[in-house]
Design an enzyme around this catalytic site. Structure first.
Site, PDB file in Angstrom:
ATOM      1  N   ASN A  16       2.329  -3.676   7.833  1.00 14.58           N
ATOM      2  CA  ASN A  16       3.214  -4.323   6.855  1.00 14.58           C
ATOM      3  C   ASN A  16       3.981  -3.275   6.056  1.00 14.58           C
ATOM      4  O   ASN A  16       5.115  -3.490   5.630  1.00 14.58           O
ATOM      5  CB  ASN A  16       2.398  -5.227   5.927  1.00 14.58           C
ATOM      6  N   HIS A  38      -0.558   6.759   4.113  1.00 13.00           N
ATOM      7  CA  HIS A  38       0.818   6.382   4.444  1.00 13.00           C
ATOM      8  C   HIS A  38       1.719   7.540   4.042  1.00 13.00           C
ATOM      9  O   HIS A  38       1.734   7.947   2.877  1.00 13.00           O
ATOM     10  CB  HIS A  38       1.217   5.104   3.717  1.00 13.00           C
ATOM     11  N   ALA A  49       0.802  -1.218   0.000  1.00  8.19           N
ATOM     12  CA  ALA A  49       0.000   0.000   0.000  1.00  8.19           C
ATOM     13  C   ALA A  49       0.839   1.273   0.000  1.00  8.19           C
ATOM     14  O   ALA A  49       0.304   2.376   0.098  1.00  8.19           O
ATOM     15  CB  ALA A  49      -0.921   0.001   1.215  1.00  8.19           C
TER      16      ALA A  49
HETATM   17  N1  LIG Z   1       2.093  -5.233   2.301  1.00 12.12           N
HETATM   18  C1  LIG Z   1       1.013  -4.500   2.507  1.00 12.12           C
HETATM   19  O1  LIG Z   1       0.987  -3.288   2.208  1.00 12.12           O
HETATM   20  C2  LIG Z   1      -0.204  -5.139   3.094  1.00 12.12           C
HETATM   21  C3  LIG Z   1      -0.180  -6.431   3.564  1.00 12.12           C
HETATM   22  N2  LIG Z   1      -1.309  -7.021   4.058  1.00 12.12           N
HETATM   23  C4  LIG Z   1      -1.223  -8.425   4.532  1.00 12.12           C
HETATM   24  O2  LIG Z   1      -2.127  -9.211   3.764  1.00 12.12           O
HETATM   25  C5  LIG Z   1      -2.855 -10.045   4.635  1.00 12.12           C
HETATM   26  C6  LIG Z   1      -4.199 -10.413   3.992  1.00 12.12           C
HETATM   27  O3  LIG Z   1      -4.988  -9.257   3.816  1.00 12.12           O
HETATM   28  P1  LIG Z   1      -6.531  -9.376   3.416  1.00 12.12           P
HETATM   29  O4  LIG Z   1      -6.704 -10.284   2.271  1.00 12.12           O
HETATM   30  O5  LIG Z   1      -7.078  -8.018   3.332  1.00 12.12           O
HETATM   31  O6  LIG Z   1      -7.105 -10.110   4.736  1.00 12.12           O
HETATM   32  P2  LIG Z   1      -8.377 -11.049   4.875  1.00 12.12           P
HETATM   33  O7  LIG Z   1      -8.578 -11.226   6.335  1.00 12.12           O
HETATM   34  O8  LIG Z   1      -9.509 -10.531   4.064  1.00 12.12           O
HETATM   35  O9  LIG Z   1      -7.926 -12.433   4.218  1.00 12.12           O
HETATM   36  C7  LIG Z   1      -6.976 -13.270   4.781  1.00 12.12           C
HETATM   37  C8  LIG Z   1      -7.309 -14.689   4.356  1.00 12.12           C
HETATM   38  O10 LIG Z   1      -6.233 -15.538   4.717  1.00 12.12           O
HETATM   39  C9  LIG Z   1      -6.771 -16.737   5.227  1.00 12.12           C
HETATM   40  N3  LIG Z   1      -5.805 -17.391   6.108  1.00 12.12           N
HETATM   41  C10 LIG Z   1      -5.419 -17.034   7.348  1.00 12.12           C
HETATM   42  N4  LIG Z   1      -4.488 -17.869   7.810  1.00 12.12           N
HETATM   43  C11 LIG Z   1      -4.289 -18.799   6.842  1.00 12.12           C
HETATM   44  C12 LIG Z   1      -3.454 -19.931   6.716  1.00 12.12           C
HETATM   45  N5  LIG Z   1      -2.636 -20.320   7.724  1.00 12.12           N
HETATM   46  N6  LIG Z   1      -3.482 -20.647   5.571  1.00 12.12           N
HETATM   47  C13 LIG Z   1      -4.308 -20.296   4.562  1.00 12.12           C
HETATM   48  N7  LIG Z   1      -5.156 -19.231   4.621  1.00 12.12           N
HETATM   49  C14 LIG Z   1      -5.137 -18.502   5.752  1.00 12.12           C
HETATM   50  C15 LIG Z   1      -8.022 -16.322   5.954  1.00 12.12           C
HETATM   51  O11 LIG Z   1      -8.859 -17.440   6.006  1.00 12.12           O
HETATM   52  P3  LIG Z   1     -10.110 -17.615   7.011  1.00 12.12           P
HETATM   53  O12 LIG Z   1     -11.261 -17.083   6.225  1.00 12.12           O
HETATM   54  O13 LIG Z   1     -10.143 -19.077   7.230  1.00 12.12           O
HETATM   55  O14 LIG Z   1      -9.796 -16.810   8.225  1.00 12.12           O
HETATM   56  C16 LIG Z   1      -8.568 -15.228   5.027  1.00 12.12           C
HETATM   57  O15 LIG Z   1      -9.422 -15.753   4.049  1.00 12.12           O
HETATM   58  C17 LIG Z   1      -2.944  -9.231   5.941  1.00 12.12           C
HETATM   59  O16 LIG Z   1      -3.163 -10.062   7.065  1.00 12.12           O
HETATM   60  C18 LIG Z   1      -1.600  -8.569   5.995  1.00 12.12           C
HETATM   61  O17 LIG Z   1      -0.657  -9.428   6.629  1.00 12.12           O
HETATM   62  C19 LIG Z   1      -2.479  -6.340   4.095  1.00 12.12           C
HETATM   63  C20 LIG Z   1      -2.551  -5.041   3.657  1.00 12.12           C
HETATM   64  C21 LIG Z   1      -1.414  -4.323   3.146  1.00 12.12           C
HETATM   65  O1  LIG Z   2      -3.307  -1.610   3.370  1.00  7.99           O
HETATM   66  C1  LIG Z   2      -2.779  -0.702   4.016  1.00  7.99           C
HETATM   67  O2  LIG Z   2      -3.149   0.475   3.965  1.00  7.99           O
HETATM   68  C2  LIG Z   2      -1.576  -0.982   4.852  1.00  7.99           C
HETATM   69  C3  LIG Z   2      -1.707  -2.096   5.771  1.00  7.99           C
HETATM   70  O3  LIG Z   2      -2.767  -2.544   6.141  1.00  7.99           O
HETATM   71  C4  LIG Z   2      -0.465  -2.670   6.257  1.00  7.99           C
HETATM   72  O4  LIG Z   2       0.600  -2.045   6.096  1.00  7.99           O
HETATM   73  O5  LIG Z   2      -0.508  -3.765   6.836  1.00  7.99           O
END
Ligand SMILES: NC(=O)C1=CN([C@@H]2O[C@H](COP(=O)(O)OP(=O)(O)OC[C@H]3O[C@@H](n4cnc5c(N)ncnc54)[C@H](OP(=O)(O)O)[C@@H]3O)[C@@H](O)[C@H]2O)C=CC1
Ligand SMILES: O=C([O-])CC(=O)C(=O)O
EC number: 1.4.1.21
Length: 264
Positions: free
Chosen positions: A187, A217, A121
């Protein structure tokens, strides 16, 4: 491309949709979900649904995108990398655990695979990463989101997020502490730290602001050869207010860059 996804929540489902709209639908899709959660992937996704990293690898993906959270990186990342498959790790903040970071790096080396950390992001990581070679970076990051995006995090221990009317800074500290305490919201702080000055030296403020126009951000960089300030105002995802929509576009970019002759 034969694509493997770890997680099919907001990012996974939106990524598949964007790939289809961009004419980049995967030739084969396999999705790893938690056991008992197989039905969370709709039949319309056209995916083979599996519940282990070994079963995901058996689908012979060219690339795996992790978009499931820090625990999933720890559980599946080393297995995937040791098998020699590159992994786009959206949960960049998992690298804030030094033991896990070492394990992932060792697995990647052993398997001859790459860990691709997407910008997510935030933007400007190209310049930040280039400037890190000066060895004299100062980076200060502010993550500003509406109160509801901080629900279920330690912010709720010091703030009443349901009734907040003023902007409040609830965390000041290192990128390492931010990424560990806010795994679904910081993140970006980890990505800035890894590209730039490191986890301890990157200073972070996290802010709940009822007037925030989205997930903002903002960061300042000072170095001997260039200074800059970046501010990104992100639209939150419909499926997860914590996650900005641009995160998914940044993963799409990683995929596009692997499919196109020109990388940008
Ligand atoms: N780099 C960046 O800028 C960003 C990074 N992120 C990262 O991305 C991740 C995902 O975001 P988002 O999609 O919005 O979150 P969501 O909560 O919408 O989706 C996460 C999914 O992952 C599944 N999950 C959790 N643990 C496991 C596992 N061990 N094995 C397989 N599936 C699993 C969950 O399943 P279930 O439905 O069973 O719970 C859920 O469906 C965040 O947790 C964060 O770490 C997010 C935003 C920004
Ligand atoms: O999606 C965003 O704005 C950022 C975020 O959640 C993260 O850094 O984990």
């Amino acid at each position: 491309m034969r694509l493997g996804l770890i997680g099919f929540g907001n990012i996974g489902a939106t990524l598949l949709d964007l790939m289809q709209k961009a004419g980049l639908a995967p030739a084969h899709l396999a999705v790893l979900v938690r056991r008992g959660r197989e039905a969370s992937v709709p039949a319309t996704a056209g995916a083979v649904v599996v519940t282990s990293a070994e079963a995901l690898l058996a689908e012979t993906p060219d690339l795996i995108v992790e978009c499931a959270g820090h625990a999933a990186v720890s559980e599946h990342g080393p297995v995937v990398l040791r098998a020699g498959v590159d992994m786009v790790q959206v949960s960049v903040g998992a690298m804030s655990d030094p033991a896990l970071e070492a394990q992932l790096r060792a697995a990647a080396k052993e398997g001859g695979a790459r860990i691709v950390l997407p910008a997510g992001a935030v933007g400007g990581l190209d310049l930040l990463s280039a400037l890190s070679a000066t060895g004299e970076l100062q980076v200060t990051y502010r993550g500003i989101k509406p109160p509801k995006a901080w629900a279920g995090t330690p912010a709720g221990e010091t703030l009443d997020l349901d009734t907040l009317t003023t902007r409040e800074v609830f965390f000041r500290g290192s990128a390492r502490d931010a990424a560990r305490a806010f795994p679904k919201n910081a993140n970006v702080a980890a990505a800035l730290a890894l590209a730039g000055a490191g986890f301890e030296e990157t200073q972070v403020e996290l802010i709940a602001d009822p007037e925030a126009p989205g997930n903002v951000h903002s960061y300042d960089v000072r170095s001997p050869v260039a200074n800059y300030t970046m501010e990104i105002e992100n639209l939150p995802s419909a499926g997860n207010v914590k996650t900005s929509v641009s995160t998914v576009y940044s993963v799409l970019r990683e995929i596009r860059n692997r499919m196109n002759p020109v990388v940008i």
